[in-house]
Design a protein around this motif. Structure first.
Motif, mmCIF file in Angstrom:
data_model
loop_
_atom_site.group_PDB
_atom_site.id
_atom_site.type_symbol
_atom_site.label_atom_id
_atom_site.label_comp_id
_atom_site.label_asym_id
_atom_site.label_seq_id
_atom_site.Cartn_x
_atom_site.Cartn_y
_atom_site.Cartn_z
ATOM 1 N N HIS A 178 -5.084 -6.818 -3.636
ATOM 2 C CA HIS A 178 -4.430 -5.693 -2.950
ATOM 3 C C HIS A 178 -3.532 -4.861 -3.864
ATOM 4 C CE1 HIS A 178 -5.753 -7.431 0.883
ATOM 5 N NE2 HIS A 178 -5.270 -8.594 0.460
ATOM 6 N N GLN A 179 -3.604 -5.064 -5.176
ATOM 7 C CA GLN A 179 -2.666 -4.390 -6.082
ATOM 8 C C GLN A 179 -2.949 -2.898 -6.219
ATOM 9 O OE1 GLN A 179 0.145 -5.786 -7.425
ATOM 10 N NE2 GLN A 179 -0.456 -7.440 -6.039
ATOM 11 N N THR A 180 -4.132 -2.427 -5.869
ATOM 12 C CA THR A 180 -4.438 -0.990 -5.906
ATOM 13 C C THR A 180 -4.742 -0.449 -4.507
ATOM 14 O OG1 THR A 180 -6.792 -1.409 -6.345
ATOM 15 C CG2 THR A 180 -5.339 -1.129 -8.257
ATOM 16 N N GLU A 181 -4.410 -1.217 -3.498
ATOM 17 C CA GLU A 181 -4.696 -0.798 -2.122
ATOM 18 C C GLU A 181 -3.673 0.238 -1.670
ATOM 19 O OE1 GLU A 181 -4.922 -3.022 2.191
ATOM 20 O OE2 GLU A 181 -5.959 -3.922 0.471
ATOM 21 N N VAL A 182 -4.165 1.394 -1.236
ATOM 22 C CA VAL A 182 -3.311 2.447 -0.685
ATOM 23 C C VAL A 182 -3.461 2.451 0.830
ATOM 24 C CG1 VAL A 182 -3.284 3.887 -2.749
ATOM 25 C CG2 VAL A 182 -5.144 4.145 -1.099
ATOM 26 N N MET A 183 -2.694 3.298 1.502
ATOM 27 C CA MET A 183 -2.646 3.250 2.960
ATOM 28 C C MET A 183 -3.988 3.575 3.609
ATOM 29 S SD MET A 183 1.114 4.610 4.108
ATOM 30 C CE MET A 183 1.188 6.041 3.047
ATOM 31 N N THR A 184 -4.750 4.488 3.004
ATOM 32 C CA THR A 184 -6.047 4.819 3.597
ATOM 33 C C THR A 184 -7.011 3.636 3.515
ATOM 34 O OG1 THR A 184 -6.621 5.828 1.461
ATOM 35 C CG2 THR A 184 -5.897 7.299 3.217
ATOM 36 N N ILE A 185 -6.975 2.890 2.409
ATOM 37 C CA ILE A 185 -7.833 1.708 2.301
ATOM 38 C C ILE A 185 -7.343 0.616 3.241
ATOM 39 C CG2 ILE A 185 -8.576 -0.141 0.744
ATOM 40 C CD1 ILE A 185 -8.634 1.869 -1.496
ATOM 41 N N TYR A 186 -6.030 0.495 3.386
ATOM 42 C CA TYR A 186 -5.465 -0.470 4.342
ATOM 43 C C TYR A 186 -5.923 -0.133 5.757
ATOM 44 C CZ TYR A 186 -1.909 -3.159 6.885
ATOM 45 O OH TYR A 186 -1.260 -4.029 7.729
ATOM 46 N N MET A 187 -5.921 1.155 6.079
ATOM 47 C CA MET A 187 -6.393 1.600 7.393
ATOM 48 C C MET A 187 -7.885 1.298 7.569
ATOM 49 S SD MET A 187 -6.615 5.488 8.853
ATOM 50 C CE MET A 187 -7.832 5.875 7.586
ATOM 51 N N TYR A 188 -8.671 1.594 6.548
ATOM 52 C CA TYR A 188 -10.114 1.355 6.601
ATOM 53 C C TYR A 188 -10.415 -0.127 6.813
ATOM 54 C CZ TYR A 188 -14.913 0.871 4.898
ATOM 55 O OH TYR A 188 -16.240 0.548 4.770
ATOM 56 N N ASN A 189 -9.749 -0.980 6.062
ATOM 57 C CA ASN A 189 -9.984 -2.422 6.195
ATOM 58 C C ASN A 189 -9.578 -2.921 7.577
ATOM 59 O OD1 ASN A 189 -10.966 -2.641 3.575
ATOM 60 N ND2 ASN A 189 -8.961 -3.115 2.706
ATOM 61 N N SER A 238 0.826 -1.211 0.000
ATOM 62 C CA SER A 238 0.000 0.000 0.000
ATOM 63 C C SER A 238 0.860 1.260 0.000
ATOM 64 C CB SER A 238 -0.940 -0.001 1.213
ATOM 65 O OG SER A 238 -0.235 0.206 2.428
ATOM 66 N N VAL A 239 2.014 1.210 0.657
ATOM 67 C CA VAL A 239 2.941 2.342 0.627
ATOM 68 C C VAL A 239 3.452 2.553 -0.793
ATOM 69 C CG1 VAL A 239 5.179 3.201 1.434
ATOM 70 C CG2 VAL A 239 3.631 2.070 3.035
ATOM 71 N N LYS A 240 3.809 1.457 -1.472
ATOM 72 C CA LYS A 240 4.277 1.560 -2.853
ATOM 73 C C LYS A 240 3.207 2.160 -3.754
ATOM 74 C CE LYS A 240 4.055 -1.641 -5.896
ATOM 75 N NZ LYS A 240 4.158 -2.895 -6.695
ATOM 76 N N ASN A 241 1.964 1.727 -3.570
ATOM 77 C CA ASN A 241 0.868 2.267 -4.374
ATOM 78 C C ASN A 241 0.636 3.742 -4.085
ATOM 79 O OD1 ASN A 241 0.397 -0.204 -5.617
ATOM 80 N ND2 ASN A 241 -1.077 -0.851 -4.074
ATOM 81 N N ASN A 242 0.810 4.150 -2.829
ATOM 82 C CA ASN A 242 0.692 5.567 -2.494
ATOM 83 C C ASN A 242 1.786 6.391 -3.177
ATOM 84 O OD1 ASN A 242 -1.055 5.406 0.502
ATOM 85 N ND2 ASN A 242 -1.152 7.226 -0.800
ATOM 86 N N ILE A 243 2.976 5.827 -3.242
ATOM 87 C CA ILE A 243 4.074 6.522 -3.929
ATOM 88 C C ILE A 243 3.761 6.669 -5.416
ATOM 89 C CG2 ILE A 243 6.506 6.357 -4.587
ATOM 90 C CD1 ILE A 243 7.016 4.992 -1.883
ATOM 91 N N ILE A 244 3.164 5.621 -6.008
ATOM 92 C CA ILE A 244 2.777 5.700 -7.413
ATOM 93 C C ILE A 244 1.753 6.804 -7.628
ATOM 94 C CG2 ILE A 244 1.593 4.469 -9.280
ATOM 95 C CD1 ILE A 244 2.831 1.889 -8.204
ATOM 96 N N ILE A 245 0.753 6.865 -6.744
ATOM 97 C CA ILE A 245 -0.263 7.917 -6.843
ATOM 98 C C ILE A 245 0.369 9.294 -6.679
ATOM 99 C CG2 ILE A 245 -2.222 8.943 -5.622
ATOM 100 C CD1 ILE A 245 -3.132 6.717 -7.332
#
Length: 291
Positions: A242-253, A67-74
Motif C-alpha cells: 500500500h506504499q503507493t496507494e492513493v485515494m482513488t485506488i483505495y476507493m477502487y479496491n 493513501s491521503v499522505k500519498n495523494n499529498i505527495i503527488i
C-alpha cells in the motif's frame, strides 16, 4: 426591456444543453454517490441504511490515511515539478528559435499518449533487471545506486512522481505558452528599451502578466492530483504494501475488489471534499495576496 428579456432567454436556451449534460455527468453522479455512501451495499443485493458508519470506518483505517499522505505527495511534487517546468519550457519556446514547433510537439506528446503507454514506458525504465535507469547507472560505474525503484517503499512514490510530472508538464507548457503569446508586443519592446532583458524581464514583467493563467494551472494541477489512478494502478497497483496507494485506488479496491459499494462511495465523497478544501484555501490565499 423586451430586447433584454429576449437576450437573456436566448442565452439560457444556448446554455441549457450544456447545463443538462453537466447535470447528467457530474451533479447527478455526485448525488448518487452521496446517497450510496450512507448505505451498506455490495452492488447486487438490497441496500441497508447505515448513516455515517462508512465515513467513521474510513477515518479509522490507517491505509486510508496512508493513501491521503500519498495523494499529498503527488500533489506537492506535481506543483513543484509540473508548474515550474511547464513555465520554463514555455518561456524557452516563446522565443523565436529554429525548430520551436518541433520542440512544442515533442513536449506535448506525453500528454496525448495514453496513461497505459506512459505506465509501460516508465515501468521499463524502472525495471530492476533490464531497465534503462539501472543500466545507465551500471554503465557509469554506479552499481551501488541501482535500486528496485518501484518495489522499494523508499523510492516507489518518488519514482511514480517523476513519471507523473513527465506525463503532464507538457499540458502546462501549452497553457503558459498560449498566455505568453497573448502578451502585447509593445510591452516587450518597452521592457527592452528600459533595459529589462532575459531573466530580469521574465521575473518582473512576463510572469506577473500571466499570473492569472499560472493560478489556473495550479488549481488544475491540484484537482488532477486527486484524480490520478491509471498511472499508479498499472505501474504498482498501489504496492508495495500500500506504499503507493492513493485515494482513488483505495476507493477502487473498496468498491470493486471488496464489493463494498457504499464504502467506496463514501471514499469518493471524501476525495471530492478534500480537493474542494485545498482549492478553496488556495483561492483564498490568492485573493488575500491580491488585496
Amino acid at each position: 426591456m423586451h430586447t433584454l428579456k429576449g437576450t437573456k432567454l436566448a442565452i439560457f436556451l444556448g446554455l441549457f444543453p450544456a447545463l443538462l449534460i453537466y447535470l447528467g455527468i457530474a451533479i447527478v453522479p455526485i448525488g448518487l454517490s452521496l446517497y450510496y455512501s450512507l448505505m451498506d451495499w455490495n452492488g447486487i443485493g438490497s441496500m441497508s441504511f447505515v448513516g455515517l458508519d462508512n465515513y467513521l470506518d474510513i477515518l479509522k483505517d490507517d491505509i486510508f490515511w496512508l493513501s491521503v499522505k500519498n495523494n499529498i505527495i503527488i500533489m506537492v511534487t506535481g506543483l513543484a515539478g509540473q508548474i515550474p517546468l511547464g513555465l520554463l519550457l514555455a518561456l524557452l519556446l516563446n522565443r523565436k528559435i529554429k525548430g520551436s514547433g518541433l520542440f512544442r510537439t515533442i513536449g506535448f506528446m506525453p500528454v496525448v499518449i495514453s496513461s497505459v503507454m506512459v505506465s509501460m514506458i516508465w515501468g521499463m525504465v524502472y525495471n530492476t533487471e533490464y531497465g534503462m535507469l539501472n543500466n545507465v547507472l551500471g554503465l557509469f560505474g554506479a552499481e551501488s545506486w541501482k535500486q528496485n525503484w518501484l518495489g522499494d517503499s523508499k523510492w516507489s512514490m518518488l519514482s511514480i512522481s517523476i513519471a507523473y510530472i513527465w506525463q503532464n508538464c507538457g499540458l502546462y507548457m501549452v497553457i503558459f505558452l498560449a498566455a505568453l503569446q497573448n502578451i502585447p508586443d509593445e510591452v516587450n519592446e518597452a521592457a527592452e528599451l528600459d533595459g529589462a532583458t532575459g531573466l530580469k524581464r521574465a521575473l518582473r514583467i512576463t510572469i506577473p502578466m500571466i499570473r492569472g493563467t499560472i493560478m489556473v494551472g495550479v488549481v488544475y494541477s491540484i484537482s488532477n492530483s486527486f484524480r490520478v489512478f491509471d498511472l499508479i494502478q498499472i505501474m504498482t497497483g498501489g504496492g508495495p504494501a500500500h506504499q503507493t496507494e492513493v485515494m482513488t485506488i483505495y476507493m477502487y479496491n473498496s468498491a470493486f475488489m471488496n464489493m463494498r459499494y457504499g464504502y467506496g462511495s463514501a471514499v469518493s465523497i471524501l476525495i471530492l471534499l478534500f480537493s474542494l478544501i485545498v482549492i478553496s484555501l488556495l483561492n483564498r490565499l490568492g485573493r488575500e495576496k491580491n488585496a
